[in-house]
Design a protein around this motif. Structure first.
Motif, mmCIF file in Angstrom:
data_model
loop_
_atom_site.group_PDB
_atom_site.id
_atom_site.type_symbol
_atom_site.label_atom_id
_atom_site.label_comp_id
_atom_site.label_asym_id
_atom_site.label_seq_id
_atom_site.Cartn_x
_atom_site.Cartn_y
_atom_site.Cartn_z
ATOM 1 N N MET B 227 5.911 -0.181 -5.583
ATOM 2 C CA MET B 227 5.100 0.035 -4.320
ATOM 3 C C MET B 227 4.338 1.543 -4.602
ATOM 4 O O MET B 227 3.436 1.748 -4.039
ATOM 5 N N LEU B 228 4.798 2.401 -5.396
ATOM 6 C CA LEU B 228 4.300 3.767 -5.681
ATOM 7 C C LEU B 228 2.672 3.687 -5.985
ATOM 8 O O LEU B 228 2.158 4.256 -5.299
ATOM 9 N N PRO B 229 2.382 2.951 -6.902
ATOM 10 C CA PRO B 229 0.905 2.986 -7.444
ATOM 11 C C PRO B 229 0.328 2.291 -6.153
ATOM 12 O O PRO B 229 -0.884 2.626 -6.098
ATOM 13 N N VAL B 230 0.744 1.392 -5.590
ATOM 14 C CA VAL B 230 0.099 0.500 -4.417
ATOM 15 C C VAL B 230 -0.041 1.402 -3.407
ATOM 16 O O VAL B 230 -1.332 1.724 -2.774
ATOM 17 N N ILE B 231 0.687 2.496 -3.042
ATOM 18 C CA ILE B 231 0.470 3.521 -2.011
ATOM 19 C C ILE B 231 -0.478 4.320 -2.181
ATOM 20 O O ILE B 231 -1.338 4.734 -1.611
ATOM 21 N N THR B 232 -0.690 4.762 -3.653
ATOM 22 C CA THR B 232 -1.718 5.600 -3.969
ATOM 23 C C THR B 232 -3.024 5.229 -3.959
ATOM 24 O O THR B 232 -3.900 5.660 -3.070
ATOM 25 N N VAL B 233 -3.252 3.698 -4.333
ATOM 26 C CA VAL B 233 -4.569 3.035 -4.201
ATOM 27 C C VAL B 233 -4.909 2.950 -2.742
ATOM 28 O O VAL B 233 -6.107 3.112 -2.374
ATOM 29 N N ALA B 234 -3.629 2.429 -1.995
ATOM 30 C CA ALA B 234 -4.108 2.126 -0.662
ATOM 31 C C ALA B 234 -4.584 3.414 0.139
ATOM 32 O O ALA B 234 -5.547 3.332 0.852
ATOM 33 N N GLY B 235 -3.865 4.438 -0.298
ATOM 34 C CA GLY B 235 -4.191 5.835 0.352
ATOM 35 C C GLY B 235 -5.674 6.235 0.177
ATOM 36 O O GLY B 235 -6.282 6.666 1.092
ATOM 37 N N ASP B 236 -6.072 6.177 -1.249
ATOM 38 C CA ASP B 236 -7.267 6.462 -1.599
ATOM 39 C C ASP B 236 -8.475 5.318 -0.784
ATOM 40 O O ASP B 236 -9.376 5.864 -0.284
ATOM 41 N N GLN B 237 -7.971 4.106 -0.719
ATOM 42 C CA GLN B 237 -8.996 3.098 0.017
ATOM 43 C C GLN B 237 -9.152 3.509 1.562
ATOM 44 O O GLN B 237 -10.002 3.421 2.193
ATOM 45 N N MET B 238 -7.846 3.886 1.969
ATOM 46 C CA MET B 238 -7.942 4.251 3.428
ATOM 47 C C MET B 238 -8.726 5.405 3.675
ATOM 48 O O MET B 238 -9.229 5.497 4.828
ATOM 49 N N SER B 239 -8.775 6.236 2.850
ATOM 50 C CA SER B 239 -9.471 7.541 3.007
ATOM 51 C C SER B 239 -10.976 7.205 3.066
ATOM 52 O O SER B 239 -11.743 7.676 3.922
ATOM 53 N N GLY B 240 -11.397 6.266 2.324
ATOM 54 C CA GLY B 240 -12.726 5.742 2.338
ATOM 55 C C GLY B 240 -13.050 5.296 3.755
ATOM 56 O O GLY B 240 -14.287 5.390 4.095
ATOM 57 N N MET B 241 -12.102 4.318 4.128
ATOM 58 C CA MET B 241 -12.562 3.642 5.409
ATOM 59 C C MET B 241 -12.408 4.592 6.534
ATOM 60 O O MET B 241 -13.315 4.442 7.485
#
Lengths: 505, 305
Positions: B227-241
């Motif tokens: 899950m760690l890389p998933v959270i990193t990518v999800a956080g980046d995507q969420m920032s964009g949103m």
């Protein structure tokens, strides 16, 4: 499987709900516009199209209105008017009219409304456009009669009054109105600048009640979406749909809006200070080839910077013919006479101006390059384009310059175009020709035939002798009208959509 | 942990000051708003009065000083365009964007984790290939295209949902689905890759040899570590949103922060631009702190320093 059924059932319910919303059979309509109504101050409504579109003659009425067919003044809140001396106009008001807030409509109310235009805190854009350098004194004669006295003669007073909204005397004069009140058939009942605006029928309206009970205005920037909203029944009228979306002859209508396009030539530098080069720029354009290809079928090649229904339009002026050979010859003649025709010329354009503007600009540039001129296109944003168009013009331009621009004159008289664009004192004029100034001044201070002839003569001089522009097209807009209602757009529709003109089928 | 939070706040405050200076001066380099708010034929007198009323006639450094002074009182100034307090406009628009972003991201996480994990169980199998094709496609589709096509298909042809606007739950379906597509595709790819690594590690082999059920191995042991890389990518995507789902909000007429910022930039509405950037930056700071907490919760070897 049961889960899938539940999801499908849910979607069906939502579909029914939205369909029910779409198939509203009441007397309410929805109008979808391209830009948000973020200001509702009536004293900007002539200068800011979308405010006028909503408010003009719906919420706020004028004393006089123009017949869209021939721009002649017609009675509205004023029953009659006459000029009693060069500086004074006497206005007789309609009786039994009330403002929507209950205030009486009388000469004191009209005085308050006109005085409000001059309130310093409002920075009123319409006042700036209509009364620049002018002052007015409004004197009530009796309850329903008043005199309007101007510092300088205003022969166009009836046309000017057709562009002023009469607001209630209770409207604030120290800040922009967020709840405009007039005498019109509709009251503004709700306004959320980020989402929608609602007008509801005014029960105490003095005139004939229109069919529409309530109009909701919403805004979507994507033209295809606006067209789709009418197609699925979410809206009844979509303003300014794209030409490529106007495919259904039953619902989609093209109309000549009041906009005319041209390329303005700044004649301060060589080679553009040579009249042969300016003639060549005009002769190089095959205007007919744009119609129905890059531009829509309904556009008309223009011979002057106003429509034919404007007082002062010269019917004898013809559109420049396409003659590339003659254009090339003129360029070569100028070159032989020592004019630096190879010098780069910059044309400024912007892509917000009209559909397919990029293709239009590229074709213009190519046409000029083919006759031996070195014209380049520079795309700028709206703010930069605006700054290039008005005074003070930059005095140290590195290259000779042209700018693509459009102008609308829906006010009925050449004065509103020619004094601004061609008189040496005009804020958008780069011409200083004393003989032309004289003609324009004669036109602007006279009336009737004398006025018309003076402006026609000025138009002729501009287009045949001075040639300060490459006149292009009278432009077309498209509107989609849904199956429930009827509405016929005309050249004023860009800045005014009277709900009384919308009827149910 | 308290030290960590204080440190993060200090670093974020420094970044924020830099951001404010940058936004303030860059916005003003783009020209005088009078060109947009007044008609092109406005008289010089009206232009001068407009600039004076809105403080635009002052030197930029004076304007910046005034802005800083009012900012200390949490006053972001008034919107030039809407003539309302900028903070009120931003705070009104923000919840719409947050709901859009959280709904789309929650949905994307659930779908991506399930699809990615299942695909990783049998690399190069039919399900894996299907997940690959679908996730790569959805991650590559431009939002504006997907938005217009989904309106055409689901609103115009099928008439299942409204084309745009707000008002009912049905109005949220298309914007959320469009916003969901890209992060879901990206996350499914990340989950798949990360799970393939996790499933080939020694502890998974040990668990299998001990007879632990496949479902437990995938969704309890391996997934937690993946899950760690998933959270990193999800956080980046969420920032964009959170920055504003600009395209989606503009096309669907959603009154969120993205649309507000887009309009404000177009109209050089400086007060709203500045306020929007500051509030958004604060929200992203908060989200990054939460992501750090999630790292710690998922991996006990990570400690706050």
């Amino acid at each position: 499987m049961p889960k899938l059924k539940a999801i499908l059932a849910g979607m069906a319910l939502l579909a029914v709900a939205s369909a029910a919303q779409a198939q509203d059979k009441s007397k309410d309509i929805t109008i979808v516009m391209p830009s948000a109504v973020d200001v509702v101050e009536p004293c900007h409504m002539m200068s800011t199209g979308y405010i006028g579109l909503v408010l003009r003659q719906n919420v706020v009425e004028s004393l006089i209105k123009l017949d869209p067919k021939d721009s002649t003044p017609q009675p509205l809140l004023a029953e009659s008017w006459k000029q009693i001396d060069p500086l004074t106009w006497r206005i007789n008001l309609r009786k039994n009219v009330k403002f929507q807030d209950g205030a009486s409509f009388n000469s004191a109310g009209v005085k308050a409304a006109i005085d409000r235009l001059f309130a310093p805190a409002l920075l009123c854009r319409d006042k700036d456009r209509l009364f620049a350098g002018q002052t007015l004194e409004v004197k009530p004669v009796d309850d329903l009669t008043l005199d309007i006295i101007s510092k300088q003669p205003m022969p166009l007073m009836p046309l000017t009054l057709s562009q002023i909204g009469i607001t209630s005397p209770n409207t604030p004069t120290t800040e922009a109105s967020k709840h405009p009140v007039g005498t019109g058939p509709y009251v503004l009942t709700s306004w959320n600048p980020t989402q929608s605006l609602v007008l509801k029928q005014f029960d105490g309206y003095w005139g004939k009640k229109p069919q529409i009970q309530q109009a909701t205005y919403v805004w979507r920037s994507e033209p295809a979406l606006r067209a789709s909203m009418v197609a699925v029944g979410e809206a009844d009228i979509a303003m300014q749909i794209a030409p490529q979306d106007a495919v259904n002859p039953d619902t989609d209508f093209g109309y000549l809006n009041a906009d005319t396009s041209r390329v303005r030539i700044f004649m301060d530098q060589a080679p553009l200070n040579d009249v042969r080069v300016r003639k060549a720029l005009n002769l190089a354009i095959d205007r007919g080839s744009f119609v129905g290809t890059i531009l829509s079928k309904g556009v008309l090649p223009a011979s002057q910077y106003m429509m034919s229904n404007i007082n002062g339009y010269n019917p004898d002026l013809k559109v420049w013919p396409y003659d590339a050979e003659e254009a090339t010859r003129l360029v070569e003649e100028a070159r032989a006479a020592g004019v630096p025709v190879d010098k780069p010329i910059v044309m400024y354009g912007s892509d917000f101006m009209l559909a397919n503007s990029n293709e239009l600009f590229e074709t213009l540039i190519q046409s000029w390059q083919q006759i031996g001129l070195n014209v380049k296109l520079e795309m700028v944003d709206k703010i930069q384009l605006s700054a290039t168009r008005h005074k003070p013009f930059p005095t140290n331009r590195p290259t000779p310059t042209m700018v693509f621009e459009t102008h609308d004159n829906a006010a009925g008289d050449a004065f509103y175009t020619m004094m601004v664009y061609y008189h040496s004192s005009g804020d958008l004029s780069n011409i200083a020709d004393p003989a032309l100034d004289k003609l324009l001044e004669k036109g602007s201070t006279s009336t009737g035939d004398e006025r018309r002839k003076a402006f026609q003569e000025a138009n002729l001089k501009i287009q045949q002798d001075i040639i300060p522009d490459v006149m292009l097209f009278h432009l077309e807009s498209f509107i989609r009208v849904g199956p429930r209602v009827s509405y016929a757009p005309d050249f004023t529709t860009q800045g005014k959509l009277e709900l009384a003109d919308v009827t149910f089928k | 942990m308290n030290t960590y939070i204080v440190n993060r706040m200090v670093y974020s405050a420094i970044s924020m000051v830099g951001l404010i200076i940058l936004v303030f001066f860059l916005a003003r380099l783009t020209g005088n708003p009078a060109e947009l708010y007044l008609p092109v034929d406005a008289t010089p007198e009206l232009r001068a009065a407009f600039s004076q009323v809105n403080g635009l006639d002052q030197p930029v450094l004076v304007q910046f000083w005034r802005f800083l002074v009012t900012l200390l009182h949490l006053d972001f100034g008034n919107s030039l365009r809407l003539e309302r307090p900028a903070l009120q406009l931003v705070l009104t628009a923000f919840p719409t964007t947050l709901i859009l972003a959280f709904s789309a991201m929650a949905l994307a996480l659930v779908v991506a984790i399930v699809a990615g994990a299942l695909a990783a169980c049998a690399p190069n199998g039919i399900l894996d290939r299907l997940v690959n094709v679908v996730s790569l496609s959805s991650a590559s589709l431009p939002n504006f295209w997907l938005a217009l096509v989904s309106i055409l298909v689901f609103a115009v042809w099928l008439k299942w949902v409204p084309t745009s606007g707000t008002g009912t739950l049905a109005h949220w379906i298309l914007p959320i689905m469009v916003l969901f597509a890209r992060p879901c595709g990206l996350l499914a790819q990340v989950v798949r890759g990360s799970m393939i690594d996790a499933l080939s590690s020694a502890y998974v082999k040990t668990a299998r040899s001990k007879g632990v059920r496949s479902r437990s191995i995938i969704f309890v042991h391996a997934l937690r570590n993946a899950m760690l890389p998933v959270i990193t990518v999800a956080g980046d995507q969420m920032s964009g949103m959170i920055n504003g789902a600009v395209v989606v909000e503009v096309i669907f007429g959603f009154p969120g922060i993205g649309k507000l910022m887009m309009d404000s930039i177009q109209y050089r509405d400086f007060a709203v631009i500045q306020c929007g950037v500051i509030i958004t930056a604060a929200a992203i700071f908060l989200m990054n702190v939460l992501i750090d907490f999630a790292y710690v919760a998922l991996n006990p070897r990570i400690r706050f320093k």
